[in-house]
Design a protein around this motif. Structure first.
Motif, PDB file in Angstrom:
ATOM      1  N   SER A 138       0.848  -1.193   0.000  1.00 32.31           N
ATOM      2  CA  SER A 138       0.000   0.000   0.000  1.00 32.31           C
ATOM      3  C   SER A 138       0.878   1.236   0.000  1.00 32.31           C
ATOM      4  N   LEU A 139       0.775   2.039  -1.049  1.00 31.22           N
ATOM      5  CA  LEU A 139       1.495   3.309  -1.101  1.00 31.22           C
ATOM      6  C   LEU A 139       0.656   4.377  -0.410  1.00 31.22           C
ATOM      7  N   VAL A 140       1.300   5.158   0.461  1.00 31.28           N
ATOM      8  CA  VAL A 140       0.611   6.241   1.169  1.00 31.28           C
ATOM      9  C   VAL A 140       1.405   7.527   0.973  1.00 31.28           C
ATOM     10  N   PRO A 141       1.069   8.335  -0.047  1.00 34.67           N
ATOM     11  CA  PRO A 141       1.748   9.617  -0.230  1.00 34.67           C
ATOM     12  C   PRO A 141       1.335  10.602   0.862  1.00 34.67           C
ATOM     13  N   VAL A 142       2.289  11.412   1.308  1.00 34.81           N
ATOM     14  CA  VAL A 142       2.023  12.434   2.322  1.00 34.81           C
ATOM     15  C   VAL A 142       2.441  13.777   1.724  1.00 34.81           C
ATOM     16  N   ALA A 143       1.470  14.655   1.488  1.00 33.66           N
ATOM     17  CA  ALA A 143       1.726  15.920   0.788  1.00 33.66           C
ATOM     18  C   ALA A 143       1.235  17.090   1.625  1.00 33.66           C
ATOM     19  N   SER A 144       1.599  18.289   1.200  1.00 27.52           N
ATOM     20  CA  SER A 144       1.091  19.516   1.822  1.00 27.52           C
ATOM     21  C   SER A 144       1.136  20.628   0.790  1.00 27.52           C
ATOM     22  N   GLY A 145       0.225  21.570   0.936  1.00 27.55           N
ATOM     23  CA  GLY A 145       0.202  22.680  -0.006  1.00 27.55           C
ATOM     24  C   GLY A 145       1.324  23.674   0.221  1.00 27.55           C
ATOM     25  N   LYS A 146       1.898  23.692   1.420  1.00 22.91           N
ATOM     26  CA  LYS A 146       2.982  24.605   1.738  1.00 22.91           C
ATOM     27  C   LYS A 146       3.918  23.939   2.737  1.00 22.91           C
ATOM     28  N   GLY A 147       5.113  24.510   2.890  1.00 19.87           N
ATOM     29  CA  GLY A 147       6.074  23.982   3.842  1.00 19.87           C
ATOM     30  C   GLY A 147       5.764  24.429   5.263  1.00 19.87           C
ATOM     31  N   GLY A 148       6.433  23.797   6.219  1.00 21.53           N
ATOM     32  CA  GLY A 148       6.305  24.208   7.607  1.00 21.53           C
ATOM     33  C   GLY A 148       5.084  23.695   8.334  1.00 21.53           C
ATOM     34  N   VAL A 149       4.369  22.720   7.759  1.00 18.62           N
ATOM     35  CA  VAL A 149       3.168  22.208   8.420  1.00 18.62           C
ATOM     36  C   VAL A 149       3.439  20.910   9.175  1.00 18.62           C
ATOM     37  N   GLY A 150       4.687  20.416   9.145  1.00 16.57           N
ATOM     38  CA  GLY A 150       5.033  19.211   9.894  1.00 16.57           C
ATOM     39  C   GLY A 150       4.854  17.925   9.126  1.00 16.57           C
ATOM     40  N   LYS A 151       4.938  17.988   7.805  1.00 15.58           N
ATOM     41  CA  LYS A 151       4.727  16.810   6.958  1.00 15.58           C
ATOM     42  C   LYS A 151       5.745  15.711   7.235  1.00 15.58           C
ATOM     43  N   LYS A 178       9.594   9.029 -12.882  1.00 17.70           N
ATOM     44  CA  LYS A 178       8.643   8.959 -11.773  1.00 17.70           C
ATOM     45  C   LYS A 178       7.868   7.649 -11.809  1.00 17.70           C
ATOM     46  N   GLN A 179       7.461   7.240 -12.995  1.00 13.87           N
ATOM     47  CA  GLN A 179       6.727   5.995 -13.133  1.00 13.87           C
ATOM     48  C   GLN A 179       7.576   4.792 -12.729  1.00 13.87           C
ATOM     49  N   LYS A 180       8.850   4.830 -13.076  1.00 12.77           N
ATOM     50  CA  LYS A 180       9.749   3.737 -12.731  1.00 12.77           C
ATOM     51  C   LYS A 180       9.908   3.631 -11.217  1.00 12.77           C
ATOM     52  N   ILE A 181      10.048   4.766 -10.548  1.00 10.59           N
ATOM     53  CA  ILE A 181      10.155   4.778  -9.086  1.00 10.59           C
ATOM     54  C   ILE A 181       8.902   4.192  -8.458  1.00 10.59           C
ATOM     55  N   ILE A 182       7.739   4.608  -8.946  1.00  2.45           N
ATOM     56  CA  ILE A 182       6.476   4.121  -8.400  1.00  2.45           C
ATOM     57  C   ILE A 182       6.344   2.613  -8.594  1.00  2.45           C
ATOM     58  N   ARG A 183       6.692   2.111  -9.783  1.00  2.00           N
ATOM     59  CA  ARG A 183       6.584   0.674 -10.046  1.00  2.00           C
ATOM     60  C   ARG A 183       7.488  -0.137  -9.118  1.00  2.00           C
ATOM     61  N   GLU A 184       8.716   0.339  -8.909  1.00  4.65           N
ATOM     62  CA  GLU A 184       9.626  -0.398  -8.025  1.00  4.65           C
ATOM     63  C   GLU A 184       9.128  -0.395  -6.587  1.00  4.65           C
ATOM     64  N   LEU A 185       8.565   0.714  -6.156  1.00  3.97           N
ATOM     65  CA  LEU A 185       8.037   0.772  -4.793  1.00  3.97           C
ATOM     66  C   LEU A 185       6.831  -0.148  -4.641  1.00  3.97           C
ATOM     67  N   GLN A 186       6.009  -0.244  -5.673  1.00  2.00           N
ATOM     68  CA  GLN A 186       4.844  -1.139  -5.624  1.00  2.00           C
ATOM     69  C   GLN A 186       5.267  -2.602  -5.544  1.00  2.00           C
ATOM     70  N   ASN A 187       6.464  -2.902  -6.012  1.00  2.00           N
ATOM     71  CA  ASN A 187       6.964  -4.281  -5.990  1.00  2.00           C
ATOM     72  C   ASN A 187       7.909  -4.550  -4.821  1.00  2.00           C
ATOM     73  N   SER A 188       8.030  -3.606  -3.914  1.00  2.00           N
ATOM     74  CA  SER A 188       8.952  -3.765  -2.790  1.00  2.00           C
ATOM     75  C   SER A 188       8.391  -4.746  -1.761  1.00  2.00           C
ATOM     76  N   VAL A 189       9.278  -5.252  -0.923  1.00  2.00           N
ATOM     77  CA  VAL A 189       8.870  -6.185   0.128  1.00  2.00           C
ATOM     78  C   VAL A 189       8.505  -5.364   1.368  1.00  2.00           C
ATOM     79  N   LEU A 202      -0.559  10.999  -6.859  1.00  2.00           N
ATOM     80  CA  LEU A 202      -1.558  10.228  -7.595  1.00  2.00           C
ATOM     81  C   LEU A 202      -1.149   8.770  -7.797  1.00  2.00           C
ATOM     82  N   SER A 203      -0.116   8.326  -7.094  1.00  2.00           N
ATOM     83  CA  SER A 203       0.221   6.904  -7.122  1.00  2.00           C
ATOM     84  C   SER A 203      -0.740   6.103  -6.248  1.00  2.00           C
TER      85      SER A 203
END
Length: 313
Positions: A3-16, A102-113, A134-135
């Protein structure tokens, strides 16, 4: 399934990054194998929050082919079941990636242990950040009670929605051109404007209209309000959810409210997770609840989107 869980924020300094590190540790303590990935390209610091020295090959090294695969970049931490792929803030040029990279990174992460992969994304609404967000269908958007933070979180969400709409169709297709024209207009200019686009797509190709409608239905970002100080801050997530539903037709889930903690700064100085230093704090208690809520909502699949070679929104 990972399960990929992206953590984003609209601006810096919010403790992401603070949330990513502590959430990773909490999930690992609940028995999940977790890999945290520092994708704040050009400004990585996730290693500092978990106590790992920045001297290892990470995402930048992988991009510049210093590592054959991402598995070579995975580092253990001092905490069982918790691993890190660091960023490379000292390597220039990693802030702008070709889409296929970016797609290559996402694919490898989806196949990680791993059970869960947390993606600590850069602040703002760059294409790198949005494409990694959007992954998964339900990434986390971290905000605070400050008006600018709320506005930037909403702006990020709009950009992600537009990007999803665009990439729901192949490059050079008539459907993508229609979305491109629509995105160039003021989406909030009139009630039902998004439905006008769906109707137009139905007219061109009913399957295309259904495809976009389904993608928009599946996209359910989750709001985490951090550094809360008052009951008013507690209502921010709900307000952002209501605005999203009303203006762009996207449902958001209000996932957690994390209180302000004076010890957060000291935790970074000591290069240790806050929940390790202050296990009995209100922040730690709420963070533990956040981790449990996230586990109950994990999804393995993510959007199947087309190449993003059209780089305008």
């Amino acid at each position: 399934m990972v399960s990929l869980v992206p953590v984003a924020s609209g601006k810096g300094g919010v403790g992401k990054s603070l949330i990513t590190a502590n959430l990773g540790l909490s999930l690992a303590r609940k028995g999940k194998t977790v890999i945290m990935v520092d994708l704040d390209l050009g400004g990585s610091n996730l290693h500092s929050f978990i106590g790992v020295k920045n001297k290892h090959t990470g995402i930048g090294g992988y991009i510049y082919k210093q590592a054959e695969n991402l598995e070579e970049c995975i580092l253990p931490t001092e905490y069982p079941k918790l691993f890190l792929i660091p960023g490379d803030s000292l390597l220039p040029g990693t802030a702008n990636l070709p889409f296929f990279t970016k797609q290559k990174i996402i694919r490898e992460l989806q196949n990680s242990v791993a059970d869960i992969v947390l993606l600590d994304l850069g602040a703002g609404s760059s294409y790198n950040t949005v494409d990694f967000f959007l992954s998964a269908w339900s990434g986390l958007i971290v905000t605070t009670g400050e008006p600018t933070s709320i506005l930037n979180a909403y702006s990020f969400l709009k950009t992600a929605v537009f990007r999803l709409m665009l990439r729901s169709f192949p490059a050079k297709s008539s459907e993508r051109a229609m979305v491109q024209d629509f995105v160039g207009t003021k989406i909030e200019g009139g009630e039902g404007s998004l439905y006008d686009l769906l109707d137009a797509l139905y007219a061109v190709n009913p399957e295309s209209g259904l495809n976009l409608k389904e993608n928009l239905r599946k996209l359910v970002p989750r709001v985490v309000v951090n550094m809360g100080r008052s009951e008013m801050d507690l209502q921010i997530g709900k307000k952002l959810r209501d605005i999203s539903r009303k203006n762009i037709g996207i449902e958001m889930e209000y996932l957690s409210f994390l209180p302000y903690d004076e010890s957060a700064r000291n935790a970074l100085i000591r290069r240790s997770p806050l929940i390790e230093l202050s296990p009995g704090s209100e922040f730690s208690r709420k963070l533990d609840i956040l981790a449990s809520n996230l586990i109950s909502r994990l999804k393995g699949e993510g959007p199947e989107l087309h190449d993003g070679d059209v780089e305008e929104l």
